[in-house]
Design a protein around this motif. Structure first.
Motif: not given
Length: 194
Positions: A2, A61, A107-110
């Motif tokens: 990302t 992305d 894509w959360r928590g990155q």
């Protein structure tokens, strides 16, 4: 992988249709329960086209926009939200307003939430702003659509130095999922000094 990119001017304008779709998708979930339309979104996002101080931070992305975070000088939102900050002790012209952050679940928590705030705070500093503010919707804890596993973002925001402003509440109207009419929702302001 990302990639996070800061978009302003014509690049920002070109991405707003994708931001509209993201807002509709992400804000359908708790706590917003937003039943949005592209027509409304196009009108709402016009502020970002019109403001020379606007920023859009996009998470991509490949060529696909999977997350977005926006902001403008607070005075661009003064008609809707400015009164809630009248007694906060900071002039509106010193505040940068972080509007939405929307990110698809995969894509959360990155670390993208931090990247969104980092870029908007840097932009606020470049504009000479001394404070950054945003607001979050307040829903009752016993709301029938609240998921049992829901975790608020309050701890994340507090770790970044933000705190709720006592008494600084705004309201905004939208139509909830399953409703026929728009209703007003309370929004709590959070702020930090840069």
């Amino acid at each position: 992988m990302t990639e996070v990119r800061v978009l302003t001017g014509t690049a920002l304008d070109a991405a707003l249709e994708d931001v509209a779709r993201l807002r509709i998708t992400v804000f359908r979930d708790w706590p917003y329960l937003y039943d949005g339309s592209l027509e409304y979104e196009r009108d709402y996002l016009q502020t970002y086209r019109d403001s020379p101080g606007a920023i859009l931070v996009g998470a991509f992305d490949g060529a696909r926009l999977v997350g977005a975070s926006t902001g403008t000088p607070m005075e661009d939102h003064a008609d809707d939200l400015g009164a809630a900050l009248a007694d906060c002790g900071v002039p509106l012209a010193s505040i940068f307003y972080c509007a939405e952050s929307v990110l698809l679940p995969a894509w959360r928590g990155q670390g993208l939430g931090h990247a969104f705030f980092d870029a908007r705070e840097a932009h606020a500093r470049a504009l000479g702003r001394s404070h950054v503010a945003f607001c979050s919707v307040k829903r009752p804890d016993d709301h029938p659509m609240r998921p049992a596993e829901y975790r608020s973002n309050d701890a994340f925001w507090a770790k970044r130095g933000y705190a709720p402003l006592p008494g600084a509440m705004a309201s905004f109207s939208w139509r909830d999922l399953g409703e026929r009419e728009e209703t007003r929702k309370p929004l709590q302001f959070w702020m930090r000094a840069l």
